[in-house]
Design a protein around this motif. Sequence first.
Motif, PDB file in Angstrom:
ATOM      1  N   GLY A  62      14.166  -3.799 -48.228  1.00  0.00           N
ATOM      2  CA  GLY A  62      14.314  -4.358 -46.888  1.00  0.00           C
ATOM      3  C   GLY A  62      15.427  -3.738 -46.063  1.00  0.00           C
ATOM      4  N   ASP A  63      16.218  -2.837 -46.650  1.00  0.00           N
ATOM      5  CA  ASP A  63      17.404  -2.341 -45.933  1.00  0.00           C
ATOM      6  C   ASP A  63      17.260  -0.887 -45.480  1.00  0.00           C
ATOM      7  N   LEU A  64      16.030  -0.431 -45.290  1.00  0.00           N
ATOM      8  CA  LEU A  64      15.845   0.997 -44.966  1.00  0.00           C
ATOM      9  C   LEU A  64      15.882   1.294 -43.472  1.00  0.00           C
ATOM     10  N   ARG A  65      15.885   0.247 -42.648  1.00  0.00           N
ATOM     11  CA  ARG A  65      15.796   0.480 -41.195  1.00  0.00           C
ATOM     12  C   ARG A  65      17.144   0.517 -40.490  1.00  0.00           C
ATOM     13  N   THR A  66      18.233   0.341 -41.222  1.00  0.00           N
ATOM     14  CA  THR A  66      19.551   0.268 -40.584  1.00  0.00           C
ATOM     15  C   THR A  66      20.021   1.654 -40.125  1.00  0.00           C
ATOM     16  N   LEU A  67      21.052   1.659 -39.252  1.00  0.00           N
ATOM     17  CA  LEU A  67      21.627   2.932 -38.810  1.00  0.00           C
ATOM     18  C   LEU A  67      22.211   3.697 -39.990  1.00  0.00           C
ATOM     19  N   GLU A  68      22.849   2.951 -40.921  1.00  0.00           N
ATOM     20  CA  GLU A  68      23.460   3.601 -42.087  1.00  0.00           C
ATOM     21  C   GLU A  68      22.377   4.289 -42.936  1.00  0.00           C
ATOM     22  N   ALA A  69      21.251   3.605 -43.105  1.00  0.00           N
ATOM     23  CA  ALA A  69      20.163   4.191 -43.907  1.00  0.00           C
ATOM     24  C   ALA A  69      19.616   5.441 -43.224  1.00  0.00           C
ATOM     25  N   GLY A  70      19.622   5.438 -41.884  1.00  0.00           N
ATOM     26  CA  GLY A  70      19.168   6.613 -41.142  1.00  0.00           C
ATOM     27  C   GLY A  70      20.107   7.792 -41.354  1.00  0.00           C
ATOM     28  N   TRP A 133      19.965   0.672 -29.752  1.00  0.00           N
ATOM     29  CA  TRP A 133      20.970  -0.376 -29.537  1.00  0.00           C
ATOM     30  C   TRP A 133      20.271  -1.712 -29.247  1.00  0.00           C
ATOM     31  N   LEU A 134      19.219  -1.679 -28.427  1.00  0.00           N
ATOM     32  CA  LEU A 134      18.476  -2.912 -28.135  1.00  0.00           C
ATOM     33  C   LEU A 134      17.836  -3.473 -29.405  1.00  0.00           C
ATOM     34  N   GLU A 135      17.430  -2.562 -30.277  1.00  0.00           N
ATOM     35  CA  GLU A 135      16.740  -2.980 -31.517  1.00  0.00           C
ATOM     36  C   GLU A 135      17.731  -3.496 -32.557  1.00  0.00           C
ATOM     37  N   LEU A 136      18.853  -2.779 -32.705  1.00  0.00           N
ATOM     38  CA  LEU A 136      19.744  -3.070 -33.835  1.00  0.00           C
ATOM     39  C   LEU A 136      21.095  -3.646 -33.420  1.00  0.00           C
ATOM     40  N   GLY A 137      21.433  -3.595 -32.130  1.00  0.00           N
ATOM     41  CA  GLY A 137      22.724  -4.109 -31.672  1.00  0.00           C
ATOM     42  C   GLY A 137      23.868  -3.189 -32.069  1.00  0.00           C
ATOM     43  N   GLY A 138      25.094  -3.729 -32.099  1.00  0.00           N
ATOM     44  CA  GLY A 138      26.271  -2.925 -32.450  1.00  0.00           C
ATOM     45  C   GLY A 138      26.944  -2.391 -31.207  1.00  0.00           C
ATOM     46  N   ASP A 139      27.800  -1.401 -31.402  1.00  0.00           N
ATOM     47  CA  ASP A 139      28.576  -0.832 -30.313  1.00  0.00           C
ATOM     48  C   ASP A 139      27.768   0.309 -29.664  1.00  0.00           C
ATOM     49  N   ALA A 140      27.491   0.196 -28.352  1.00  0.00           N
ATOM     50  CA  ALA A 140      26.580   1.138 -27.687  1.00  0.00           C
ATOM     51  C   ALA A 140      27.077   2.582 -27.783  1.00  0.00           C
ATOM     52  N   ALA A 141      28.394   2.780 -27.589  1.00  0.00           N
ATOM     53  CA  ALA A 141      28.930   4.143 -27.620  1.00  0.00           C
ATOM     54  C   ALA A 141      28.787   4.736 -29.021  1.00  0.00           C
ATOM     55  N   GLN A 142      28.995   3.886 -30.012  1.00  0.00           N
ATOM     56  CA  GLN A 142      28.868   4.330 -31.405  1.00  0.00           C
ATOM     57  C   GLN A 142      27.411   4.711 -31.728  1.00  0.00           C
ATOM     58  N   VAL A 143      26.480   3.916 -31.199  1.00  0.00           N
ATOM     59  CA  VAL A 143      25.057   4.204 -31.436  1.00  0.00           C
ATOM     60  C   VAL A 143      24.704   5.561 -30.820  1.00  0.00           C
ATOM     61  N   LEU A 144      25.211   5.827 -29.598  1.00  0.00           N
ATOM     62  CA  LEU A 144      24.940   7.115 -28.952  1.00  0.00           C
ATOM     63  C   LEU A 144      25.547   8.259 -29.767  1.00  0.00           C
ATOM     64  N   ALA A 145      26.766   8.042 -30.255  1.00  0.00           N
ATOM     65  CA  ALA A 145      27.423   9.088 -31.049  1.00  0.00           C
ATOM     66  C   ALA A 145      26.609   9.378 -32.309  1.00  0.00           C
TER      67      ALA A 145
END
Length: 198
Positions: A62-70, A133-145
């Motif tokens: 269940g944990d394969l969709r996270t940013l970390e998993a990516g 970001w809309l899907e997973l939330g978190g810090d927008a600038a970090q998601v872009l980075a």
Amino acid sequence: MIFTVAIDGPAAAGKGTVSRAVAAHFGFAYLDTGLLYRAVGAKNGDPVQAARSLNGEDLARGDLRTLEAGQAASRVAALPDVRAALVDFQRDFARRAGGAVLDGRDIGTVICPNAEVKLFVTASAEVRARRRWLELGGDAAQVLAEVHERDARDMNREDAPLRPADDAVTLDTSDLGVDEVVSKAIAIVAARIAKRDA
Ligand code: DC
């Protein structure tokens, strides 16, 4: 019918949405090849062994969709032996009876260079980061980075870098709605089937 639709593109460009819609429309099977790399990246120990022994249970975590998993997937995906271990499974899937849609980074260039249809689904980094970001939330600038970081790694690796195949049709989803992109993709596949059957 044996018929392969190869859909490549960067993270969060909308490949999965387009692929699922095309597969559902034509009754083709669908393989999200990113999930294979995500499952390898999520396993402990040697990634090459993980790739060689990948099973259904690994893919169902269940944990394969996270940013970390990516990010972890993108790192193990740069290892040639990991990629080599996953080739046969993907090629067999692509040529199964009944048609197949595969999405990833190297489907049209390396896995299925003879695919009947090749699409390159892309969008600007800003648009893609906003979607993530809309899907997973978190810090927008970090998601872009992270989007920039993953693009750079996927495009600049030695083995099977992300790039459109010479004969791929590019669909830029930055300014198009999902429905428009899906309609275009379906029209391209339908035209290719019609040509084949003519
Ligand atoms: O499509 P995705 O975001 O789930 O993919 C995760 C990572 O896996 C991606 O950053 C690079 C790697 N990948 C790859 O190298 N080749 C593929 N065919 C699919 C994914």
